[in-house]
Design an enzyme around this catalytic site. Structure first.
Site, PDB file in Angstrom:
ATOM      1  N   ARG A 188       0.848  -1.201   0.000  1.00 19.78           N
ATOM      2  CA  ARG A 188       0.000   0.000   0.000  1.00 19.78           C
ATOM      3  C   ARG A 188       0.878   1.243   0.000  1.00 19.78           C
ATOM      4  O   ARG A 188       2.063   1.193   0.372  1.00 19.78           O
ATOM      5  CB  ARG A 188      -0.919   0.025   1.217  1.00 19.78           C
ATOM      6  CG  ARG A 188      -0.173  -0.093   2.532  1.00 19.78           C
ATOM      7  CD  ARG A 188      -1.081  -0.130   3.736  1.00 19.78           C
ATOM      8  NE  ARG A 188      -0.339  -0.437   4.942  1.00 19.78           N
ATOM      9  CZ  ARG A 188       0.374   0.424   5.640  1.00 19.78           C
ATOM     10  NH1 ARG A 188       0.425   1.703   5.240  1.00 19.78           N
ATOM     11  NH2 ARG A 188       1.018   0.066   6.732  1.00 19.78           N
ATOM     12  N   ASP A 216       9.899   6.943  -8.681  1.00 22.80           N
ATOM     13  CA  ASP A 216      10.337   8.016  -7.784  1.00 22.80           C
ATOM     14  C   ASP A 216       9.421   8.210  -6.576  1.00 22.80           C
ATOM     15  O   ASP A 216       9.852   8.749  -5.561  1.00 22.80           O
ATOM     16  CB  ASP A 216      10.433   9.323  -8.570  1.00 22.80           C
ATOM     17  CG  ASP A 216      11.522   9.267  -9.636  1.00 22.80           C
ATOM     18  OD1 ASP A 216      12.607   8.754  -9.331  1.00 22.80           O
ATOM     19  OD2 ASP A 216      11.267   9.723 -10.767  1.00 22.80           O
ATOM     20  N   GLY A 248       8.502   7.144 -14.159  1.00 27.79           N
ATOM     21  CA  GLY A 248       9.399   8.274 -14.350  1.00 27.79           C
ATOM     22  C   GLY A 248      10.868   7.919 -14.168  1.00 27.79           C
ATOM     23  O   GLY A 248      11.701   8.173 -15.021  1.00 27.79           O
TER      24      GLY A 248
END
Length: 505
Positions: A188, A216, A248
């Site tokens: 989670r 990230d 990313g």
């Protein structure tokens, strides 16, 4: 003769081993501080002392080696020394990467296996001492200590391939390097931040690195979890290594780019094994009464809209940003704000009223930042640009994504934030160019600190405020860089690249 290494005289080791099997061709093997050279012995002279070698030569560069294993041969008194390396390889088609290479040296110099194992142990100890930068003591032959990684795998990041990347690519490499791993598969959002807040400091000190197989967002969780602690000054010394498993992947792109490495999961895993602890800039980010810490960027406008709206296309992996960008380019919203930045050569007084800890304890003091409620003026050293903007990005690393190289002059610990922006009079065509590999189209200034005050009046168009790819409270925000506060595992750049590059046959 020998070479001085780690305070000891590391003698060049030479021996004659068989390559590939216990009946394989004989090779003269020579270990230096930089490479292992194998020269095939002339077949006619295999049993003649002082035989001349033919032209068949093989070299393994120690800069590419990740591990060495020594085992007993089941069918003979021989010992087998296996050396694993990951040299860079440029295929005829496709992009450059590192690929596994294995050399098996069979030691048959003694009539008994224990004697051959002892010879192999000396070679293993010498190779690993060079590879890990440890002193080699020929008297004790003690192996360098094993390292321990805490590995965080986020199966939900990017297009959901992080678990497969770890199982298929990363774990096998860590096994070859004899790294002890504690692996946690996150379930989670926020779990990694809580883990970093609660893990015992003595446990953190035993870690060679926290390895993140994700994007990230998980890096941001780890950084803020470490900074949330009362013992943050010690905790933030824990090095971070990243394997690109998200969309990313800006941090790992910037780290590999700085080393001249291809941006691939294999190269990232290699960097985690062979890299060194390297300082990296972090920044205090203040929004209202909240304090955050970031390692990458603060964005607003088009870039933030693309980031947040791309979540619906997460199944596309990194391509989700392209789809989201094209969607935003159609509507092409413009936003009003006042952008302030403090040039790197500006001399300003420290602000006693500036943000320091946000009520969280003795955190790094952002002495350049006044209170957000205080107005800034040109005569205070800050520069102001007001009006309509397409986007504003304050970035501390070279990359925002694999394809978006925003700040080529950025370094990992330069103490500089690069303020890049496009104003409202920039056309769609120029904006498309800026985000298609030509970031020089954007205006960019190096700075020590940044403040952004978006128009929040009734009826004003609103964007998102995004830090390290994660949404934060919308409104006035300011940032100050702390040079070298964090730490990552990174390779050094050697002559423009690391290791040798092999061409495909």
């Amino acid at each position: 003769r020998g070479v001085l290494f780690g305070g000891f005289m590391l003698h060049v080791l030479t021996a004659r081993f068989r390559l590939g099997s216990r009946v394989g061709p004989l090779h003269d093997v020579r270990l230096t501080e930089e490479r292992i050279n194998l020269t095939k012995v002339n077949d006619r002279a295999d049993n003649l002392a002082g035989s001349q070698a033919d032209s068949s030569r093989e070299t393994t560069t120690l800069a590419d080696v990740v591990g060495v294993k020594l085992c007993r041969d089941d069918r003979s008194p021989a010992a087998c020394l296996r050396i694993y390396s990951y040299p860079r390889r440029k295929p005829r088609w496709g992009k450059e990467d590192r690929s596994r290479r294995e050399i098996g040296l069979f030691i048959c110099l003694e009539e008994n296996q224990d004697g051959n194992m002892a010879i192999g142990g000396r070679w293993k100890c010498a190779v690993l001492s060079i590879v890990r930068g440890c002193p080699f003591d020929p008297e004790s032959l003690a192996l360098p200590p094993l390292r321990k990684f805490l590995v965080l795998v986020n199966p939900a990041s990017g297009s959901g391939k992080a678990r497969k990347i770890y199982n298929d690519l990363v774990h096998p490499m860590f096994e070859l390097a004899e790294i002890n791993e504690d692996v946690i598969v996150t379930e989670r959002a926020g779990q990694s931040r809580e883990l970093m807040q609660s893990i015992d400091i003595e446990e953190l000190k035993t870690l060679a690195a926290v390895v993140i197989v994700s994007g990230d967002g998980l890096v941001n969780e780890v950084v803020n979890g470490l900074m949330d602690r009362k013992d943050w000054e010690t905790a933030i010394q824990t090095p971070i290594a990243v394997i690109p498993g998200g969309s990313g992947n800006a941090l790992v792109c910037s780290v590999l780019y700085a080393a001249g490495e291809p941006i691939t999961p294999t190269c990232a895993a290699f960097a985690a094994i062979r890299g060194q602890t390297t300082p990296i800039d972090l920044a205090t980010v203040q929004t209202g009464d909240k304090i955050h810490y970031c390692f990458l960027s603060l964005s607003w406008g088009l870039t933030a809209d693309v980031d947040i709206n791309s979540e619906r296309y997460r199944f596309l992996g990194n391509s989700r940003f392209t789809v989201s960008f094209l969607s935003q380019l159609v509507s092409y919203p413009k936003y009003r704000a006042q952008l302030y930045y403090l040039p790197i050569d500006a001399a300003v007084p420290e602000h006693d009223t500036g943000t320091s800890d946000g009520g969280q304890g003795d955190k790094p003091r952002a002495h350049l930042l006044p209170s957000l409620s205080d107005s800034l003026s040109e005569n205070s050293g800050w520069k102001c640009i007001a009006g309509e903007f397409i986007c504003v990005v304050a970035v501390m690393l070279t990359h925002l994504s694999p394809d978006l190289h925003v700040a080529p002059d950025a370094t990992l610990s330069g103490g500089v934030v690069y303020v890049a922006f496009t104003q409202g009079n920039v056309s769609r065509r120029m904006t498309l160019k800026a985000f298609s590999g030509h970031p020089e189209v954007m205006q960019i200034f190096p700075a020590k600190a940044v403040r952004l005050e978006p128009d929040v009046s009734d009826g004003a168009r609103r964007s998102y405020m995004v830090m390290d790819g994660e949404r934060i409270d919308y409104g006035a925000v300011q940032l100050q860089v702390h040079q070298g506060l964090g730490h990552v595992i990174a390779l050094a750049r050697l002559n423009g690249s690391q290791g040798n590059v092999e061409s495909a046959n």
